[in-house]
Design a protein around this motif. Structure first.
Motif, PDB file in Angstrom:
ATOM      1  N   LEU A 106      62.545  30.872  29.205  1.00 22.57           N
ATOM      2  CA  LEU A 106      62.985  29.615  29.801  1.00 22.57           C
ATOM      3  C   LEU A 106      62.085  28.456  29.381  1.00 22.57           C
ATOM      4  CD1 LEU A 106      63.935  30.768  33.417  1.00 22.57           C
ATOM      5  CD2 LEU A 106      65.492  30.073  31.602  1.00 22.57           C
ATOM      6  N   TYR A 107      60.774  28.693  29.374  1.00 18.03           N
ATOM      7  CA  TYR A 107      59.849  27.613  29.039  1.00 18.03           C
ATOM      8  C   TYR A 107      59.765  27.344  27.539  1.00 18.03           C
ATOM      9  CZ  TYR A 107      58.195  26.780  33.756  1.00 18.03           C
ATOM     10  OH  TYR A 107      58.123  26.412  35.082  1.00 18.03           O
ATOM     11  N   LEU A 113      62.498  26.737  25.910  1.00 14.59           N
ATOM     12  CA  LEU A 113      63.652  25.878  25.685  1.00 14.59           C
ATOM     13  C   LEU A 113      63.280  24.406  25.888  1.00 14.59           C
ATOM     14  CD1 LEU A 113      66.286  27.971  27.683  1.00 14.59           C
ATOM     15  CD2 LEU A 113      65.976  27.937  25.198  1.00 14.59           C
ATOM     16  N   GLN A 150      67.042  21.553  29.540  1.00 10.12           N
ATOM     17  CA  GLN A 150      67.809  22.798  29.545  1.00 10.12           C
ATOM     18  C   GLN A 150      67.121  23.852  30.399  1.00 10.12           C
ATOM     19  OE1 GLN A 150      70.903  23.878  27.244  1.00 10.12           O
ATOM     20  NE2 GLN A 150      70.817  24.725  29.296  1.00 10.12           N
ATOM     21  N   ALA A 151      65.807  23.955  30.266  1.00  8.12           N
ATOM     22  CA  ALA A 151      65.048  24.930  31.055  1.00  8.12           C
ATOM     23  C   ALA A 151      65.191  24.657  32.542  1.00  8.12           C
ATOM     24  CB  ALA A 151      63.583  24.894  30.643  1.00  8.12           C
ATOM     25  N   SER A 198      63.089  20.999  27.704  1.00 10.16           N
ATOM     26  CA  SER A 198      62.716  20.909  29.121  1.00 10.16           C
ATOM     27  C   SER A 198      63.907  20.731  30.053  1.00 10.16           C
ATOM     28  CB  SER A 198      61.719  19.762  29.322  1.00 10.16           C
ATOM     29  OG  SER A 198      60.520  20.026  28.653  1.00 10.16           O
TER      30      SER A 198
END
Length: 415
Positions: free
Chosen positions: A79-80, A82, A86-87, A84
């Motif tokens: 997740l991190y 991606l 989107q995350a 910011s």
């Protein structure tokens, strides 16, 4: 445990103002909701009726949740990695859907990443190299004599002229060694099952008591656990004391220098409260959807109760609370993951808003269910118990409101 396919399809048609989700986020949401329907909701219900010792025993369905969740590949590092924004959207969707399934299991899964996330936020390469991302973590902060005191790291919620009593857990730092003695309270989420603890405690470097944040491998000599906590709500979440008896580790395990404790504490409380906001918007939504469906089934006065104006009015107020909580939770997540400085005030506001909404919506849902809502045959009484716990954990809402209000009074919006 699986639900019949038709029931599953019905439950996948969830409510919410989500028309602008991109294709990746929408697919992620659907996969998570399927996990919530097929795994988290039924297993959470089963664990709710077990003893706390049985919940964490070998062969418990609790461990199946970890297996199924890992199949999604939804790691924090992914997740991190991606963009910011989107995350932030994916994180919001993930925590909301997990909690739609079961609040206790959602907290267990999310708090597990605390040691790794803090290492990531403070770019601590030693910790990143020594904490497996798929290990089970916990946040060891609360103490028997210091509940919400521990999240009031700068003392703004204290009564004038008062002082806190002696801490229950102290880390003594001499040279390159840290020796930890004392305990953390029975409210440590994952405390009975975690492999690593992000430990926030007092410390002594010979100049009076200060505070420090570090990670402790819980297989270290001198670490023991208390009994799993018997409690009213979130019974699928293992909680319990952690005891430290001359536990010795190197200073390499410090998340950041002692002088940076307030920065670490602020970052963690911002992350935790923001996460609670996202999660309990999910529980509020779950309770609303159960009530909406049930009002088409239950008959009073010769018609389904959805036909009564008072019921429709109540449903609208439930819906607006859900959507307000979701909107603030997502706005806060997007801000905190894209702004140069995350905002604690936004996270506190989101946590209070969502947990209060979850409790109120679950209570209204139980009222619409009538007597059936009080029985174990329906999920509403459990949702109400789970929601009530949320207004105390990660800093009780009353103390958090004082803390947030004090920052407003001081004009501190980005501190």
């Amino acid at each position: 445990m699986s639900l019949p396919s038709q029931d599953l399809n019905d439950r996948l048609s969830f409510t919410g103002l989500d028309s602008q989700l991109d294709e990746l986020t929408l697919e992620f949401q659907q996969n998570l909701h399927r996990l919530a329907v097929e795994v988290l909701r039924p297993i959470g219900t089963e664990l709710d009726r077990m003893t706390p010792e049985a919940v964490i025993a070998e062969g418990s369905p609790y461990w199946d949740v970890w297996t199924e969740f890992k199949k999604l590949g939804a790691s924090f590092s992914l997740l991190y990695s991606l963009e910011s924004l989107q995350a932030a959207r994916l994180m919001s969707v993930m925590l909301e859907e997990l909690t739609w399934g079961d609040a206790g299991l959602a907290i267990s899964l999310s708090v597990s990443g605390t040691p790794w996330l803090l290492a990531h936020h403070f770019d601590n390469q030693f910790l990143l190299n020594n904490i497996p991302e798929d290990s089970i973590g916990c946040w060891g902060i609360t103490e028997p004599d210091h509940g919400s005191d521990m999240v009031d790291f700068n003392g703004v919620a204290m009564s004038p002229g008062s002082s806190q009593s002696r801490p229950n857990c102290i880390a003594t730092i001499k040279g390159n060694e840290v020796v930890i003695n004392g305990q953390k309270s029975a409210w440590v989420s994952n405390g009975t099952v975690a492999q690593y603890s992000a430990l926030f405690c007092s410390c002594d470097r010979g100049n009076g008591l200060e505070k420090v944040a570090l990670v402790v491998p819980l297989d270290a000599k001198g670490v023991t656990r208390g009994k799993p906590l018997e409690k009213m709500g979130q019974r699928a979440l293992p909680q319990g004391e952690i005891y430290f008896d001359n536990v010795s580790i190197s200073t390499d395990w410090l998340i950041a220098p002692v002088e940076q404790y307030q920065q670490v504490a602020r970052a963690q409380l911002t992350e935790a409260n923001g996460g609670m906001g996202m999660m309990f918007a999910g529980l509020a939504r779950a309770a609303f959807e159960e009530a909406l469906n049930y009002t088409h089934e239950r008959k009073q006065g010769g018609v389904p109760i959805i036909g009564h104006p008072g019921v429709r009015s109540r449903l609208l107020h439930m819906f607006r609370k859900v959507e307000a909580a979701r909107a603030l939770a997502r706005r806060n997540a997007e801000y905190n993951m894209t702004a140069p400085q995350p905002e604690l005030l936004g996270s506190i506001s989101s946590k209070i808003t969502s947990t209060q909404a979850a409790f109120e919506v679950a209570s209204d849902a139980l009222q619409l269910f009538g007597g059936n809502g009080m029985t174990l045959e329906y999920p509403i009484e459990k949702m109400l118990r789970d929601a009530r716990s949320s207004m105390i954990e990660d800093g009780c809402n009353d103390v958090l409101a004082i803390k947030g209000g004090s920052e407003l009074a001081q004009g501190k919006l980005h501190s």
